[in-house]
Design a protein around this motif. Structure first.
Motif, PDB file in Angstrom:
ATOM      1  N   ASP A  68      -9.176 -27.474  18.558  1.00 26.85           N
ATOM      2  CA  ASP A  68     -10.527 -27.633  19.087  1.00 26.85           C
ATOM      3  C   ASP A  68     -11.505 -27.012  18.101  1.00 26.85           C
ATOM      4  OD1 ASP A  68      -9.570 -28.789  21.449  1.00 26.85           O
ATOM      5  OD2 ASP A  68      -9.226 -26.813  22.334  1.00 26.85           O
ATOM      6  N   LYS A  70     -15.349 -25.591  17.522  1.00 26.13           N
ATOM      7  CA  LYS A  70     -16.544 -25.137  18.234  1.00 26.13           C
ATOM      8  C   LYS A  70     -17.546 -24.586  17.230  1.00 26.13           C
ATOM      9  CE  LYS A  70     -14.354 -23.863  22.596  1.00 26.13           C
ATOM     10  NZ  LYS A  70     -14.061 -22.766  23.512  1.00 26.13           N
ATOM     11  N   GLU A  71     -18.787 -25.034  17.377  1.00 26.46           N
ATOM     12  CA  GLU A  71     -19.870 -24.508  16.555  1.00 26.46           C
ATOM     13  C   GLU A  71     -20.304 -23.181  17.174  1.00 26.46           C
ATOM     14  OE1 GLU A  71     -21.810 -26.267  13.971  1.00 26.46           O
ATOM     15  OE2 GLU A  71     -20.090 -27.599  13.854  1.00 26.46           O
ATOM     16  N   GLN A  72     -20.310 -22.115  16.357  1.00 25.96           N
ATOM     17  CA  GLN A  72     -20.718 -20.799  16.852  1.00 25.96           C
ATOM     18  C   GLN A  72     -21.617 -20.121  15.839  1.00 25.96           C
ATOM     19  OE1 GLN A  72     -17.374 -18.512  18.266  1.00 25.96           O
ATOM     20  NE2 GLN A  72     -17.078 -19.896  19.964  1.00 25.96           N
ATOM     21  N   ASP A  86     -20.888 -18.170  21.033  1.00 26.96           N
ATOM     22  CA  ASP A  86     -20.987 -19.556  21.462  1.00 26.96           C
ATOM     23  C   ASP A  86     -22.396 -19.775  22.000  1.00 26.96           C
ATOM     24  OD1 ASP A  86     -20.863 -22.024  22.805  1.00 26.96           O
ATOM     25  OD2 ASP A  86     -18.718 -21.768  23.171  1.00 26.96           O
ATOM     26  N   GLU A  88     -23.640 -22.091  23.818  1.00 25.20           N
ATOM     27  CA  GLU A  88     -23.742 -22.631  25.179  1.00 25.20           C
ATOM     28  C   GLU A  88     -23.340 -21.612  26.241  1.00 25.20           C
ATOM     29  OE1 GLU A  88     -21.334 -26.135  25.071  1.00 25.20           O
ATOM     30  OE2 GLU A  88     -22.558 -27.063  23.513  1.00 25.20           O
ATOM     31  N   THR A  89     -22.202 -20.933  26.028  1.00 26.43           N
ATOM     32  CA  THR A  89     -21.700 -20.004  27.052  1.00 26.43           C
ATOM     33  C   THR A  89     -22.067 -18.557  26.756  1.00 26.43           C
ATOM     34  OG1 THR A  89     -19.593 -19.676  25.910  1.00 26.43           O
ATOM     35  CG2 THR A  89     -19.725 -21.501  27.494  1.00 26.43           C
ATOM     36  N   THR A 112     -24.695 -20.938  11.479  1.00 20.81           N
ATOM     37  CA  THR A 112     -23.780 -21.632  12.374  1.00 20.81           C
ATOM     38  C   THR A 112     -22.518 -22.001  11.607  1.00 20.81           C
ATOM     39  OG1 THR A 112     -25.625 -22.531  13.644  1.00 20.81           O
ATOM     40  CG2 THR A 112     -23.499 -23.613  13.895  1.00 20.81           C
ATOM     41  N   THR A 114     -18.213 -23.321  11.998  1.00 19.71           N
ATOM     42  CA  THR A 114     -17.277 -24.054  12.843  1.00 19.71           C
ATOM     43  C   THR A 114     -15.985 -23.256  12.920  1.00 19.71           C
ATOM     44  OG1 THR A 114     -18.239 -26.134  12.081  1.00 19.71           O
ATOM     45  CG2 THR A 114     -16.098 -26.251  13.179  1.00 19.71           C
ATOM     46  N   GLN A 116     -12.090 -23.039  14.383  1.00 19.58           N
ATOM     47  CA  GLN A 116     -10.980 -23.848  14.896  1.00 19.58           C
ATOM     48  C   GLN A 116     -10.173 -23.014  15.880  1.00 19.58           C
ATOM     49  OE1 GLN A 116      -8.802 -25.027  11.385  1.00 19.58           O
ATOM     50  NE2 GLN A 116      -9.897 -26.969  11.282  1.00 19.58           N
ATOM     51  N   TYR A 117      -9.937 -23.584  17.064  1.00 14.42           N
ATOM     52  CA  TYR A 117      -9.178 -22.908  18.114  1.00 14.42           C
ATOM     53  C   TYR A 117      -7.901 -23.670  18.423  1.00 14.42           C
ATOM     54  CZ  TYR A 117     -13.135 -19.944  19.470  1.00 14.42           C
ATOM     55  OH  TYR A 117     -14.137 -19.006  19.496  1.00 14.42           O
TER      56      TYR A 117
END
Length: 187
Positions: A68, A70-72, A86, A88-89, A112, A114, A116-117
């Motif tokens: 996955d 995710k942009e952070q 994050d 969003e959260t 920002t 990216t 990887q999870y």
């Protein structure tokens, strides 16, 4: 997780192999005169950075893993750990600063990145390919130096040494390619 044949492995593929997560760095497909075809794959462990050369026959089955992304946003560094948030959260993630290696100086506050999870486990960080930096110090321009395709050494505001064209002077902003660690263009 989907299983793929050994001959379907491509560079950049993430594999679950020998109880670990491995990224295929280089893949060479070999068709010898005798025997069956195989893929000679250079793997890199995503958790500890070990390297492994493995040979996969076309009939071998390997599990391909989907990560996955995710942009952070990068917040700060503390005790060799990078803290990302994050957007969003508003959850914060801590990662080891060694994950970036030589590219660590290019990580800037508020940038920002990216991440990887694999499930809930963060494995790697990708920063933008091109980053704006300021030239802290460089040599003065010599007359006639612009005739040939020559470069001069420079130290950026983040402490990184790169080669820049002779027309770029101190306190100018430039764009640096973070993967190649070289001058790209003027900002």
């Amino acid at each position: 997780m989907p299983k793929i044949n050994g001959n379907e492995i491509r560079p950049g593929a993430i594999l679950d192999h020998d109880g670990g997560l491995w990224a295929a760095v280089k893949v060479n497909h070999v068709k010898p005169g005798k025997g069956g075809a195989f893929a000679q794959v250079e793997l890199k462990n995503l958790r500890d950075g070990r390297k492994l050369n493995e040979r996969f026959r076309s009939e071998d089955k390997v599990e391909e893993v989907r990560l996955d992304l995710k942009e952070q946003q990068f917040l700060y560094e503390t005790d060799g750990r990078l803290v990302f948030m994050d957007s969003e959260t508003f959850e914060q993630t801590e990662l080891d600063a060694d994950l970036l290696g030589d590219r660590r100086p290019f990580l800037q506050d508020g940038m920002t990145a990216t991440i990887q999870y694999f499930g809930d486990e963060p494995l790697s960080v990708q920063i933008p390919q091109k980053v704006k930096c300021r030239v802290a110090e460089t040599e003065p321009v010599m007359k006639g130096q612009t005739a040939a395709n020559s470069f001069k050494p420079a130290i950026l505001d983040n402490g990184v040494r790169i080669m820049i064209p002779p027309f770029v002077g101190p306190d100018e902003e430039i764009i640096v390619h973070t993967e190649l660690m070289e001058y790209s263009e003027r900002a």
